[in-house]
Design a protein around this motif. Sequence first.
Motif, short mmCIF file in Angstrom:
data_model
loop_
_atom_site.label_atom_id
_atom_site.label_comp_id
_atom_site.label_asym_id
_atom_site.label_seq_id
_atom_site.Cartn_x
_atom_site.Cartn_y
_atom_site.Cartn_z
N THR A 1 0.86 -1.19 0.00
CA THR A 1 0.00 0.00 0.00
C THR A 1 0.89 1.23 0.00
O THR A 1 1.64 1.43 0.95
CB THR A 1 -0.86 0.04 1.28
OG1 THR A 1 -1.35 -1.26 1.52
CG2 THR A 1 -2.00 1.01 1.13
N PRO A 2 0.82 2.05 -1.05
CA PRO A 2 1.70 3.20 -1.09
C PRO A 2 1.39 4.20 0.03
O PRO A 2 0.26 4.30 0.47
CB PRO A 2 1.44 3.82 -2.46
CG PRO A 2 0.20 3.20 -2.98
CD PRO A 2 -0.02 1.93 -2.25
N GLY A 3 2.40 4.91 0.47
CA GLY A 3 2.20 5.98 1.43
C GLY A 3 2.13 5.53 2.87
O GLY A 3 1.87 6.33 3.77
N ARG A 4 2.40 4.26 3.12
CA ARG A 4 2.33 3.74 4.48
C ARG A 4 3.43 4.30 5.38
O ARG A 4 3.22 4.55 6.56
CB ARG A 4 2.48 2.21 4.46
CG ARG A 4 1.22 1.47 4.18
CD ARG A 4 0.43 1.21 5.47
NE ARG A 4 -0.86 0.63 5.19
CZ ARG A 4 -1.05 -0.65 4.91
NH1 ARG A 4 -0.04 -1.49 4.90
NH2 ARG A 4 -2.25 -1.09 4.66
N THR A 5 4.61 4.45 4.81
CA THR A 5 5.77 4.81 5.62
C THR A 5 5.77 6.31 5.86
O THR A 5 6.27 7.06 5.05
CB THR A 5 7.07 4.37 4.93
OG1 THR A 5 6.77 3.25 4.10
CG2 THR A 5 8.13 3.98 5.91
N GLN A 6 5.18 6.72 6.96
CA GLN A 6 5.11 8.16 7.25
C GLN A 6 6.18 8.62 8.23
O GLN A 6 6.25 9.80 8.56
CB GLN A 6 3.71 8.51 7.80
CG GLN A 6 2.59 8.38 6.77
CD GLN A 6 2.77 9.30 5.58
OE1 GLN A 6 3.33 10.37 5.70
NE2 GLN A 6 2.32 8.86 4.42
N HIS A 7 7.00 7.70 8.68
CA HIS A 7 8.02 8.03 9.67
C HIS A 7 9.40 8.04 9.04
O HIS A 7 9.59 7.53 7.95
CB HIS A 7 8.00 6.99 10.79
CG HIS A 7 6.86 7.15 11.73
ND1 HIS A 7 5.56 7.14 11.31
CD2 HIS A 7 6.83 7.31 13.07
CE1 HIS A 7 4.77 7.30 12.36
NE2 HIS A 7 5.51 7.40 13.45
N GLY B 1 7.83 8.69 2.06
CA GLY B 1 7.61 8.92 0.64
C GLY B 1 6.70 10.12 0.41
O GLY B 1 5.91 10.48 1.27
N TYR B 2 6.80 10.73 -0.75
CA TYR B 2 5.94 11.88 -1.07
C TYR B 2 5.14 11.59 -2.33
O TYR B 2 5.42 10.64 -3.06
CB TYR B 2 6.78 13.15 -1.23
CG TYR B 2 7.96 13.02 -2.17
CD1 TYR B 2 9.22 12.71 -1.65
CD2 TYR B 2 7.84 13.20 -3.54
CE1 TYR B 2 10.32 12.60 -2.49
CE2 TYR B 2 8.94 13.10 -4.38
CZ TYR B 2 10.17 12.79 -3.85
OH TYR B 2 11.25 12.67 -4.68
N GLY B 3 4.15 12.43 -2.57
CA GLY B 3 3.41 12.34 -3.82
C GLY B 3 2.30 11.30 -3.83
O GLY B 3 1.79 10.96 -4.89
N TYR B 4 1.94 10.83 -2.64
CA TYR B 4 0.84 9.87 -2.60
C TYR B 4 -0.46 10.65 -2.75
O TYR B 4 -0.85 11.42 -1.87
CB TYR B 4 0.88 9.09 -1.28
CG TYR B 4 -0.21 8.05 -1.16
CD1 TYR B 4 -0.47 7.18 -2.22
CD2 TYR B 4 -0.96 7.94 -0.01
CE1 TYR B 4 -1.47 6.22 -2.12
CE2 TYR B 4 -1.96 6.99 0.11
CZ TYR B 4 -2.21 6.13 -0.95
OH TYR B 4 -3.19 5.19 -0.85
N ALA B 5 -1.11 10.45 -3.89
CA ALA B 5 -2.25 11.31 -4.26
C ALA B 5 -3.36 11.32 -3.21
O ALA B 5 -4.00 12.34 -2.99
CB ALA B 5 -2.80 10.85 -5.60
N LYS B 6 -3.56 10.17 -2.54
CA LYS B 6 -4.69 10.09 -1.62
C LYS B 6 -4.38 10.66 -0.24
O LYS B 6 -5.26 10.72 0.62
CB LYS B 6 -5.13 8.63 -1.48
CG LYS B 6 -5.90 8.14 -2.69
CD LYS B 6 -6.37 6.72 -2.48
CE LYS B 6 -6.87 6.11 -3.79
NZ LYS B 6 -6.76 4.66 -3.76
N ALA B 7 -3.13 11.04 0.00
CA ALA B 7 -2.78 11.58 1.31
C ALA B 7 -3.49 12.92 1.51
O ALA B 7 -3.60 13.72 0.58
CB ALA B 7 -1.28 11.77 1.41
N PRO B 8 -3.99 13.17 2.72
CA PRO B 8 -4.65 14.45 2.96
C PRO B 8 -3.63 15.60 2.90
O PRO B 8 -2.44 15.38 3.12
CB PRO B 8 -5.22 14.30 4.36
CG PRO B 8 -4.47 13.18 4.99
CD PRO B 8 -4.02 12.29 3.88
N LEU B 9 -4.12 16.78 2.60
CA LEU B 9 -3.24 17.93 2.46
C LEU B 9 -2.38 18.14 3.71
O LEU B 9 -1.19 18.45 3.62
CB LEU B 9 -4.08 19.19 2.17
CG LEU B 9 -3.27 20.44 1.87
CD1 LEU B 9 -2.45 20.26 0.60
CD2 LEU B 9 -4.18 21.66 1.72
N SER B 10 -2.98 17.91 4.89
CA SER B 10 -2.23 18.12 6.14
C SER B 10 -1.00 17.21 6.19
O SER B 10 0.06 17.62 6.63
CB SER B 10 -3.13 17.85 7.34
OG SER B 10 -3.61 16.53 7.29
#
Length: 197
Positions: free
Chosen positions: A57-63, A80-89
């Motif tokens: 699942t992309p965008g899992r690694t937020q740390h 990682g950056y650029g995960y389209a579904k990530a909220p703006l915050s």
Amino acid sequence: MTIAYQKAYFLLSVADIKQLPADQGIEVAIVGRSNAGKSSVLNRLTQNKRLARVSKTPGRTQHINIFVLDDKRRLADLPGYGYAKAPLSAKQKWQKTIDLYIKQRQSLKGMVVVMDIRHPLTALDLQLLSYCYKQHLSVHILLNKLDKLSKTAVTHTLQKVKASLKNDDSRATVQLFSALKGIGIEELRKQLDKWYG
Ligand SMILES: Nc1nc2c(ncn2[C@@H]2O[C@H](COP(=O)(O)OP(=O)(O)OP(=O)(O)O)[C@@H](O)[C@H]2O)c(=O)[nH]1
Ligand SMILES: [Mg+2]
């Protein structure tokens, strides 16, 4: 000296740069778009399939995940950056964290920027590169997943990326890579050895 990358071990995972280990020795960071293959590159480099969690699942690694090579050397797996579904915050937090990390981390010697060879130099990649150049930070780009393209397309993309970097008047270096097939490890190690030297 030879660095035993296969001896790397996970130290800790932090959400805030204030929680990072003491800013001493030499740190090299791995960064890139979500799903570009950062964790897979780390696993391949260290020959340890379980070292960095390879997420489907992309965008899992937020740390920021810190791995220790030896008492002076570390690797940092950045979110990682650029995960389209990530909220703006989340996107804004990413920007702030990375910006501060690059600006403040004295032990940061170089950045390995992982890109999917099928989508190199996206707008966010370019933004990151300009952060790095501004801080006079050395950059080494991996065009990962080369197994996904034909030989002709690979050669063409490499040339295009190199030409574009020249225009940037950056000193970034670039190489081909496949974490899946284990292609490009020697070249990557050589670059890391230089930074860790
Ligand atoms: N074909 C191919 N697939 C790859 C390669 N490297 C990684 N992948 C796949 O790409 C997906 C994402 O890989 P990760 O290593 O989790 O990517 P990441 O950049 O760490 O992703 P986040 O931590 O979510 O930002 C996984 O399904 C991997 O198996 C490669 O060289 N070739
Ligand atoms: Mg990852």
